[in-house]
Design a protein around this motif. Structure first.
Motif, PDB file in Angstrom:
ATOM      1  N   ALA A 149      -0.450  30.417 -38.839  1.00  0.00           N
ATOM      2  CA  ALA A 149       0.215  30.908 -40.044  1.00  0.00           C
ATOM      3  C   ALA A 149       0.407  29.782 -41.062  1.00  0.00           C
ATOM      4  N   GLN A 150       0.598  28.587 -40.574  1.00  0.00           N
ATOM      5  CA  GLN A 150       0.811  27.488 -41.518  1.00  0.00           C
ATOM      6  C   GLN A 150      -0.415  26.602 -41.653  1.00  0.00           C
ATOM      7  N   LYS A 151      -1.582  27.207 -41.368  1.00  0.00           N
ATOM      8  CA  LYS A 151      -2.836  26.468 -41.550  1.00  0.00           C
ATOM      9  C   LYS A 151      -3.758  27.282 -42.444  1.00  0.00           C
ATOM     10  N   PHE A 152      -4.818  26.631 -42.873  1.00  0.00           N
ATOM     11  CA  PHE A 152      -5.858  27.334 -43.614  1.00  0.00           C
ATOM     12  C   PHE A 152      -7.141  27.295 -42.796  1.00  0.00           C
ATOM     13  N   TYR A 153      -7.989  28.278 -43.027  1.00  0.00           N
ATOM     14  CA  TYR A 153      -9.265  28.311 -42.307  1.00  0.00           C
ATOM     15  C   TYR A 153     -10.337  27.759 -43.246  1.00  0.00           C
ATOM     16  N   ILE A 154     -10.741  26.527 -42.989  1.00  0.00           N
ATOM     17  CA  ILE A 154     -11.694  25.853 -43.885  1.00  0.00           C
ATOM     18  C   ILE A 154     -12.803  25.216 -43.049  1.00  0.00           C
ATOM     19  N   ASN A 155     -14.037  25.478 -43.448  1.00  0.00           N
ATOM     20  CA  ASN A 155     -15.204  24.885 -42.783  1.00  0.00           C
ATOM     21  C   ASN A 155     -15.224  25.170 -41.277  1.00  0.00           C
ATOM     22  N   GLY A 156     -14.866  26.374 -40.914  1.00  0.00           N
ATOM     23  CA  GLY A 156     -14.959  26.789 -39.510  1.00  0.00           C
ATOM     24  C   GLY A 156     -13.835  26.294 -38.626  1.00  0.00           C
ATOM     25  N   ALA A 157     -12.747  25.779 -39.213  1.00  0.00           N
ATOM     26  CA  ALA A 157     -11.645  25.276 -38.380  1.00  0.00           C
ATOM     27  C   ALA A 157     -10.304  25.587 -39.038  1.00  0.00           C
ATOM     28  N   ALA A 174      -9.497  36.261 -40.368  1.00  0.00           N
ATOM     29  CA  ALA A 174     -10.183  34.963 -40.242  1.00  0.00           C
ATOM     30  C   ALA A 174     -10.427  34.632 -38.766  1.00  0.00           C
ATOM     31  N   GLU A 175      -9.462  34.961 -37.919  1.00  0.00           N
ATOM     32  CA  GLU A 175      -9.652  34.744 -36.471  1.00  0.00           C
ATOM     33  C   GLU A 175     -10.837  35.569 -35.962  1.00  0.00           C
ATOM     34  N   ILE A 176     -10.968  36.791 -36.496  1.00  0.00           N
ATOM     35  CA  ILE A 176     -12.078  37.674 -36.101  1.00  0.00           C
ATOM     36  C   ILE A 176     -13.423  37.056 -36.503  1.00  0.00           C
ATOM     37  N   LEU A 177     -13.488  36.577 -37.751  1.00  0.00           N
ATOM     38  CA  LEU A 177     -14.749  36.000 -38.237  1.00  0.00           C
ATOM     39  C   LEU A 177     -15.099  34.759 -37.426  1.00  0.00           C
ATOM     40  N   ASP A 178     -14.075  33.986 -37.080  1.00  0.00           N
ATOM     41  CA  ASP A 178     -14.290  32.773 -36.293  1.00  0.00           C
ATOM     42  C   ASP A 178     -14.858  33.139 -34.919  1.00  0.00           C
ATOM     43  N   GLU A 179     -14.212  34.108 -34.286  1.00  0.00           N
ATOM     44  CA  GLU A 179     -14.651  34.515 -32.939  1.00  0.00           C
ATOM     45  C   GLU A 179     -16.055  35.126 -32.970  1.00  0.00           C
ATOM     46  N   ALA A 180     -16.381  35.797 -34.088  1.00  0.00           N
ATOM     47  CA  ALA A 180     -17.700  36.431 -34.187  1.00  0.00           C
ATOM     48  C   ALA A 180     -18.806  35.414 -34.454  1.00  0.00           C
ATOM     49  N   GLY A 181     -18.431  34.176 -34.731  1.00  0.00           N
ATOM     50  CA  GLY A 181     -19.440  33.131 -34.911  1.00  0.00           C
ATOM     51  C   GLY A 181     -19.970  33.004 -36.325  1.00  0.00           C
ATOM     52  N   VAL A 182     -19.160  33.374 -37.316  1.00  0.00           N
ATOM     53  CA  VAL A 182     -19.568  33.155 -38.709  1.00  0.00           C
ATOM     54  C   VAL A 182     -19.724  31.636 -38.904  1.00  0.00           C
ATOM     55  N   PRO A 183     -20.875  31.192 -39.415  1.00  0.00           N
ATOM     56  CA  PRO A 183     -21.111  29.744 -39.503  1.00  0.00           C
ATOM     57  C   PRO A 183     -20.045  29.023 -40.338  1.00  0.00           C
ATOM     58  N   ALA A 184     -19.755  27.793 -39.968  1.00  0.00           N
ATOM     59  CA  ALA A 184     -18.731  26.998 -40.653  1.00  0.00           C
ATOM     60  C   ALA A 184     -18.992  26.951 -42.154  1.00  0.00           C
ATOM     61  N   GLY A 185     -17.941  27.160 -42.934  1.00  0.00           N
ATOM     62  CA  GLY A 185     -18.045  27.039 -44.388  1.00  0.00           C
ATOM     63  C   GLY A 185     -18.417  28.338 -45.091  1.00  0.00           C
ATOM     64  N   VAL A 186     -18.924  29.317 -44.339  1.00  0.00           N
ATOM     65  CA  VAL A 186     -19.330  30.584 -44.982  1.00  0.00           C
ATOM     66  C   VAL A 186     -18.093  31.329 -45.471  1.00  0.00           C
ATOM     67  N   PHE A 187     -17.069  31.408 -44.609  1.00  0.00           N
ATOM     68  CA  PHE A 187     -15.822  32.078 -44.994  1.00  0.00           C
ATOM     69  C   PHE A 187     -14.688  31.055 -44.900  1.00  0.00           C
ATOM     70  N   ASN A 188     -13.924  30.949 -45.967  1.00  0.00           N
ATOM     71  CA  ASN A 188     -12.787  30.024 -45.982  1.00  0.00           C
ATOM     72  C   ASN A 188     -11.576  30.763 -46.525  1.00  0.00           C
ATOM     73  N   LEU A 189     -10.414  30.435 -45.996  1.00  0.00           N
ATOM     74  CA  LEU A 189      -9.190  31.118 -46.437  1.00  0.00           C
ATOM     75  C   LEU A 189      -8.125  30.085 -46.799  1.00  0.00           C
ATOM     76  N   VAL A 190      -7.601  30.212 -48.006  1.00  0.00           N
ATOM     77  CA  VAL A 190      -6.477  29.371 -48.429  1.00  0.00           C
ATOM     78  C   VAL A 190      -5.380  30.304 -48.910  1.00  0.00           C
ATOM     79  N   ASN A 191      -4.240  30.264 -48.254  1.00  0.00           N
ATOM     80  CA  ASN A 191      -3.112  31.050 -48.752  1.00  0.00           C
ATOM     81  C   ASN A 191      -2.470  30.344 -49.928  1.00  0.00           C
ATOM     82  N   GLY A 192      -1.804  31.123 -50.778  1.00  0.00           N
ATOM     83  CA  GLY A 192      -1.132  30.495 -51.901  1.00  0.00           C
ATOM     84  C   GLY A 192      -0.686  31.535 -52.898  1.00  0.00           C
ATOM     85  N   ASP A 193       0.006  31.086 -53.918  1.00  0.00           N
ATOM     86  CA  ASP A 193       0.434  32.040 -54.936  1.00  0.00           C
ATOM     87  C   ASP A 193      -0.631  32.151 -56.033  1.00  0.00           C
ATOM     88  N   GLY A 194      -0.463  33.153 -56.884  1.00  0.00           N
ATOM     89  CA  GLY A 194      -1.457  33.408 -57.922  1.00  0.00           C
ATOM     90  C   GLY A 194      -1.594  32.263 -58.918  1.00  0.00           C
TER      91      GLY A 194
END
Ligand code: NAD
Length: 455
Positions: free
Chosen positions: A9-17, A188-208
Motif C-alpha cells: 500500500a505504501q509502495k509503487f509498482y515501477i519497472n516490475g518491482a 498491479a499484483e495480478i499483472l505482476d503474477e501474470a508475468g507482464v514484463p518489467a516496465g510495461v505497466f507502472n503504478l504511481v499513486n498520488g493526487d491529481g
C-alpha cells in the motif's frame, strides 16, 4: 483492507518491482461505511513519476516488438490470475468506495475481467496491416501512455485503458483515483503474477494536482487517457498540449432520457430507476386520456415509490445503495438537494433528512425532486453524482429536444419509445456536447433504447 499485500500500500509498482516512494507524503483511504481508515497509501511526487515514466520508456522498444500472439497469450495469463483475485477485488472496491457487495461482486470486479476478455478477442481478430490503394497502412503502438482514473467504477476504468494498451504493445503509467486506490494495487499484483514484463505497466499513486498533472505534462508520455470530471479533464488536456500528446477523455455525463408518449411510462421509469441517477428523464406532461393521470404524474409516483423502497445501508448487508463515497461528495450532494428543496417542493417524497448522516456512515436515501419547468438551474446542470433524479416535463417533442440538448454533459442520450422509427428520429436530434471527447468511445455514441422488454 486485508485482501492485498498490506506492505504494497505504501509502495509503487515501477519497472516490475514494488519500490519505496521517494516522496514521504501519505494519505488514509477511508471506508465510507464506517468513516475509518482501512489503509494508508503513499502519495507520489515528480521524482516518483519520473522513475515510472523512465521505466515505461525503456520497456517500450522491446514490448512494441512482441507479436500480437505473444501479447494475446499474456492477456490470457492476466485473465487467469484476475479470476483468482475476483473476491479480493470485489471486497476491496466495496470497502474503499462503498459499493454494495452485491454490486461489487456481480458487476464491479467482473467489469475488469470483461474488458480483458473483450480485448483479447479484439486482439485475436485484429488486422495489423491494411492495403489502401497503393499504400500499405500499418498499425503500431503509440508509445508510453499515461492513465488517470476516477473512483466510481475503478476497475472498469483502469482495465478499459490497460488491457487495450497491452494488446497494442504500449507501455504505461497508471495513476488511479486516490479515493479508491487499493483495487489498483491488487490489479498491479495480478499483472505482476501474470508475468507482464518489467516496465510495461507502472503504478504511481498520488493526487491529481501533483502526480496527475506531472503525468499529463511529461515530455516522455505520448498519450494520455483520462476518465473523470470535466474540470480535471480540461486541466489534463491543457497540461498535455505543450508536448502535443494525444488525449482521450471520458468526462461527465448527465444524459437526457427522453420518454416518448407511446410507452408505458410506469414500466420504463420502474425499470430504469437505478440507471437513471445520472440521467435526466424528460417526460411528456400532457394527459394521454381524459380522466387518466398524466404521464408526468405517473412517472413521479413510480420514481418516488422506487426511491423510497431502495434499501440503503451498510454495503455488506445485501443493500442496493451503500454509503456516498466520501464526506466531500456527501456534502456536495446535500447542498445540491437543499438548493433544489429551496427552489421547488419535493414531490410526494419524504423530505430528505437535513442532517442526513447516520451515526456510523455517509448514507443518502435515494431522492427525487419535483419536475420543474425552468432550466439553467444548478440542480439540472450540476453533475450531482449521487442518488438524485431531476425529472423534466415537455409538451411538444421540439421542447423535449430543446431540454435534452440544453446541457454541457452530453455524454450520451437515451430515447424510450415503443415505435422504433420515432425512437430513431428523436435520437438523431440529441446532440453531443464537448465534441472533442464525444467521439472517443463507443459508449458515448448516441444510443436508442428499444422497448421490446416493456411493450
Ligand atoms: P476527478 O476528476 O476529481 O478525479 C478523477 C481523476 O483525476 C483522479 O485520479 C484525480 O486524482 C485526477 N485529477 C484530479 N485533478 C487532476 C489534475 N489537475 N490533473 C490530472 N489529474 C487530476 O473525478 P472523481 O471525483 O474521481 O470522479 C467523479 C467524476 O468523474 C464525476 O464528475 C464524473 O462525471 C466523472 N466520471 C465520468 C465517467 C465517464 O465514464 N465518463 C466515469 C466516471 C467518472
Amino acid at each position: 483492507w486485508q485482501t492485498g499485500r498490506m506492505d504494497n500500500a505504501q509502495k509503487f509498482y515501477i519497472n516490475g518491482a514494488w519500490v519505496a516512494p521517494q516522496s514521504s507524503e501519505t494519505l488514509d483511504v477511508i471506508n465510507p461505511a464506517t468513516e475509518e481508515a482501512i489503509a494508508t497509501i503513499a502519495l507520489g511526487n515528480q521524482a516518483d513519476l519520473d522513475s515510472a515514466v523512465a521505466a515505461a520508456k525503456a520497456a517500450f522498444p522491446s514490448f512494441a516488438s512482441t507479436t500480437p500472439e505473444e501479447r494475446s497469450e499474456l492477456l490470457g495469463k492476466i485473465i487467469e490470475v484476475y479470476k483468482t483475485r475476483m473476491g479480493d477485488l470485489a471486497k476491496t472496491v466495496s470497502q474503499e468506495m462503498g459499493a454494495p457487495m452485491g454490486l461489487a461482486s456481480a458487476a464491479q470486479a467482473p467489469s475488469g475481467l470483461g474488458h480483458l476478455m473483450a480485448t483479447k478477442k479484439a486482439l485475436d481478430e485484429m488486422e495489423w496491416q491494411e492495403e489502401l490503394g497503393s499504400t500499405t497502412v500499418v498499425y503500431e503502438p503509440i508509445g508510453v501512455c499515461g492513465f488517470i482514473t476516477p473512483w466510481n467504477w475503478p476497475l472498469n476504468q483502469i482495465v478499459a485503458k490497460v488491457a487495450p494498451a497491452i494488446a497494442a504493445g504500449c507501455t504505461m503509467v497508471l495513476k488511479p483515483s486516490e479515493v479508491a486506490p487499493l483495487n489498483a494495487l491488487i490489479f498491479a499484483e495480478i499483472l505482476d503474477e501474470a508475468g507482464v514484463p518489467a516496465g510495461v505497466f507502472n503504478l504511481v499513486n498520488g493526487d491529481g494536482p501533483t502526480v496527475g498533472a506531472a503525468l499529463s505534462a511529461h515530455p516522455d508520455v505520448d498519450m494520455m487517457s483520462f476518465t473523470g470530471s470535466t474540470r480535471a479533464g480540461v486541466l489534463v488536456a491543457e497540461a498535455a498540449a505543450p508536448t502535443v500528446k494525444r488525449v482521450a477523455q471520458e468526462l461527465g455525463g448527465k444524459s437526457a432520457n427522453v420518454i416518448l408518449d407511446d410507452v408505458n411510462v410506469a414500466e420504463v421509469v420502474g425499470r430504469d430507476m437505478f440507471g437513471m441517477h445520472e440521467q435526466r428523464p424528460v417526460v411528456q406532461r400532457r394527459q394521454p386520456d381524459a380522466g387518466a393521470s398524466s404521464m408526468m404524474e405517473e412517472a413521479m409516483a413510480v420514481a418516488a415509490g422506487v426511491a423510497n423502497s431502495i434499501p440503503v445501508g451498510q454495503p455488506d448487508a445485501g443493500v442496493a445503495i451503500g454509503p456516498v463515497v466520501s464526506e466531500l461528495q456527501y456534502n456536495k450532494i446535500q447542498a445540491l438537494i437543499q438548493k433544489g428543496i429551496d427552489e421547488v417542493q419535493p414531490y410526494g417524497l419524504k423530505r430528505p433528512r437535513q442532517a442526513g448522516r447516520t451515526r456510523d456512515g455517509l448514507f443518502r436515501q435515494a431522492n427525487r425532486l419535483r419536475e420543474r419547468h425552468q432550466r439553467h438551474d444548478d440542480h439540472l446542470h450540476a453533475k450531482i453524482f449521487g442518488p438524485v433524479i431531476t425529472m423534466l416535463g415537455y409538451d411538444t417533442e421540439d421542447e423535449a429536444v430543446e431540454i435534452a440538448n440544453d446541457t454541457v454533459y452530453g455524454l450520451s442520450g437515451y430515447v424510450s419509445a415503443a415505435d422504433q422509427n420515432r425512437a430513431i428520429a428523436m435520437a438523431r436530434r440529441l446532440l453531443h456536447r464537448h465534441g472533442a471527447h464525444q467521439r472517443r468511445s463507443s459508449r458515448q455514441q448516441r444510443s436508442v433504447r428499444w422497448l421490446q422488454a416493456v411493450r
